[in-house]
Design an enzyme around this catalytic site. Sequence first.
Site, PDB file in Angstrom:
ATOM      1  N   GLY A   1       0.822  -1.210   0.000  1.00  0.00           N
ATOM      2  CA  GLY A   1       0.000   0.000   0.000  1.00  0.00           C
ATOM      3  C   GLY A   1       0.850   1.251   0.000  1.00  0.00           C
ATOM      4  O   GLY A   1       2.042   1.212   0.307  1.00  0.00           O
ATOM      5  N   PRO A   2       0.244   2.388  -0.333  1.00  0.00           N
ATOM      6  CA  PRO A   2       0.984   3.667  -0.349  1.00  0.00           C
ATOM      7  C   PRO A   2       1.499   4.025   1.043  1.00  0.00           C
ATOM      8  O   PRO A   2       1.005   3.498   2.050  1.00  0.00           O
ATOM      9  CB  PRO A   2      -0.074   4.682  -0.831  1.00  0.00           C
ATOM     10  CG  PRO A   2      -1.152   3.856  -1.455  1.00  0.00           C
ATOM     11  CD  PRO A   2      -1.145   2.551  -0.748  1.00  0.00           C
TER      12      PRO A   2
ATOM     13  N   THR B   1      -0.618   4.516   4.969  1.00  0.00           N
ATOM     14  CA  THR B   1      -1.948   3.890   5.002  1.00  0.00           C
ATOM     15  C   THR B   1      -2.148   2.972   6.201  1.00  0.00           C
ATOM     16  O   THR B   1      -3.241   2.432   6.388  1.00  0.00           O
ATOM     17  CB  THR B   1      -2.196   3.087   3.707  1.00  0.00           C
ATOM     18  OG1 THR B   1      -1.072   2.231   3.464  1.00  0.00           O
ATOM     19  CG2 THR B   1      -2.380   4.010   2.526  1.00  0.00           C
ATOM     20  N   GLY B   2      -1.118   2.766   7.025  1.00  0.00           N
ATOM     21  CA  GLY B   2      -1.296   2.011   8.268  1.00  0.00           C
ATOM     22  C   GLY B   2      -0.846   0.565   8.192  1.00  0.00           C
ATOM     23  O   GLY B   2      -1.414  -0.294   8.873  1.00  0.00           O
TER      24      GLY B   2
ATOM     25  N   HIS C   1      -5.772  35.857 -11.899  1.00  0.00           N
ATOM     26  CA  HIS C   1      -5.301  34.507 -12.250  1.00  0.00           C
ATOM     27  C   HIS C   1      -6.170  33.448 -11.564  1.00  0.00           C
ATOM     28  O   HIS C   1      -6.677  32.526 -12.225  1.00  0.00           O
ATOM     29  CB  HIS C   1      -3.838  34.347 -11.835  1.00  0.00           C
ATOM     30  CG  HIS C   1      -3.239  33.023 -12.191  1.00  0.00           C
ATOM     31  ND1 HIS C   1      -2.437  32.840 -13.301  1.00  0.00           N
ATOM     32  CD2 HIS C   1      -3.334  31.805 -11.598  1.00  0.00           C
ATOM     33  CE1 HIS C   1      -2.067  31.569 -13.372  1.00  0.00           C
ATOM     34  NE2 HIS C   1      -2.589  30.920 -12.342  1.00  0.00           N
ATOM     35  N   GLU C   2      -6.360  33.592 -10.249  1.00  0.00           N
ATOM     36  CA  GLU C   2      -7.173  32.615  -9.509  1.00  0.00           C
ATOM     37  C   GLU C   2      -8.645  32.724  -9.886  1.00  0.00           C
ATOM     38  O   GLU C   2      -9.357  31.713  -9.925  1.00  0.00           O
ATOM     39  CB  GLU C   2      -6.994  32.821  -8.001  1.00  0.00           C
ATOM     40  CG  GLU C   2      -5.589  32.577  -7.490  1.00  0.00           C
ATOM     41  CD  GLU C   2      -5.041  31.207  -7.832  1.00  0.00           C
ATOM     42  OE1 GLU C   2      -5.831  30.248  -7.926  1.00  0.00           O
ATOM     43  OE2 GLU C   2      -3.821  31.091  -8.038  1.00  0.00           O
TER      44      GLU C   2
END
Length: 610
Positions: free
Chosen positions: A204-205, A208-209, A426-427
Amino acid sequence: MDKLLKNIGLIILFFLFVSGILVLYNAPAQKYEDTSLSQLVSQINEGAVKEIIIEGNELKIELNNGEKEKTSKEMESSLGESLDNYGVDKEKLKGVKVEVKKESSAAVWAGLILPFLLPFILIAGFIWFMMRQAQRGNTQALSFGMSRARMTDPKDKKKKTTFKDVAGAKEAKEELLEVVEFLKHPKKFLAVGAKIPKGVLLLGPPGTGKTLMAKAVAGEAEVPFFNISGSEFVEMFVGVGASRVRDLFKKAKKNAPSIVFIDEIDAVGRHRGAGLGGGHDEREQTLNQILVEMDGFETDTNVIVMAATNRPDVLDPALLRPGRFDRRVVIDLPDIKEREAILRIHAKNKPLRKGVELKVIAQRTPGFSGADLANLVNEAAILSARREKKTIGIKELKESIEKVIMGPERKSKIMSKEEKKIVAYHEAGHALVTASLSHADPIQKVSIISRGKAGGYTMAVPTEDKYLQSRAYFIDELAILLGGYVSEKIVFSDITTGASNDLERATHMARNLITRYGMSRLGPRTFGKKEELVFLGKEISEEKDYSEQTALEIDMEVSRFLEEARQTAEKIINEKRGILNKIAETLLKKETIEKEEFDKLVGEAISHNS
């Protein structure tokens, strides 16, 4: 080194202590002036002497006026004989108090022996110290190859972790419940001929535990938990890692049933023969020993090896074959319900203000891992404390989301009025194009307050988690990315470097549409193949599996996507210039626009999914 310096310091202190005792022992309690026997006789005859103390051959004299003197008598004569020789008046002598003090035998022996014995004591102490250091060095050399795994005792309630402490990951928990059953009731499975699984790989990434899940398995099974990182095996000396692996598995078998957890196993489990150092370096020897130990488990050996990695693609195939890490459990990023549950766990011991809905925070945090959510709640608590608040409100939680994503606010960054106006338009261009397209995510916040490297930002978050993205979504995203660029060009008839990151992201997205997703005129195929050097662990080159003519077509297709996106953004901004001005003016006045105010500002006609 620190212990050696400490021991040397103790020896120096001991020397100083002994020297101090000798000085105090030999130093007189009171100061006596030297005199002669003839002078003493004259003082006795004059009646000036009050007391004479005899200590061996030494005479200590106290005069009537309080002065103190000292002298020595003749060695072979008594005091009376010595004084008679100098013509003392016997009648005057009778008026003087004479006291004889005998030296104790211990003091005599100490005075005679200690000066000779002390050097031998110091030499013996130094030799003992050196031998002790040598023995300690041998012990450290022997322990160098021992495992450094940290064992968590199942009886330690404070450190115990169970599945209740892990939110989400329902499928992973169900898969790992079988491992818990194996550890708790192995005979039930052995009775039907089932083999106990040897290895479980958690994928897992980052954040993530995976480590937390491994601890929870040990807590549920109530067995000892040996935790070690893959990098802790590898040392400069060849063979140390393999020795530590042997020692680790020896301890685990001794404490069976137990769990051995190797975090970041890719540090030692990378594909052999693809890195630096040849085929016999320390890392590969450590990996070989892990494979041998896992193969050496007997059928009834109740030890399960768990490992975690976020790079399964670089692991050696020998690790992943059946009989080793044959169970692979994927722990993915949490969805909206799991994010809410994770937030509740991390907010359990924190005072939340009444009315705070964690579901709102969960909706705004797609793609956040468990570690990100824990950091978010902690940042909100810190922010509340800095503002002298006793509870954590929704405002602090929302601000923490932006801080985790983009970094802290940079209010000290002073922009000129002209630059601030450029950033505002711009925003506003990003926000207006986003609100006008049907496949874009809804706007949550627009701000011109600097965060990290960004001069301002537009936050658009999907209302629900998405696992697949359509071509229409990417086309709209390209127009949104170019919205700021087009707005600057239309309003100021010029462009700035503020759009550089937007252009870079748009170009990369357009190229992926063509070369990765097959969403262009070039048809349903991919172009190019990423190559990785395993020991570096990242992409460093791309294999070109297409012709130069195709490369030209890809470049032309990227330009076409970007030009169409620019035209879409330009059309929206020209048609709704009045709304663009309203958004920009509000930003210049308030610096930040939240979702509710933005929806009112642009009107229901173009707002979507609000």
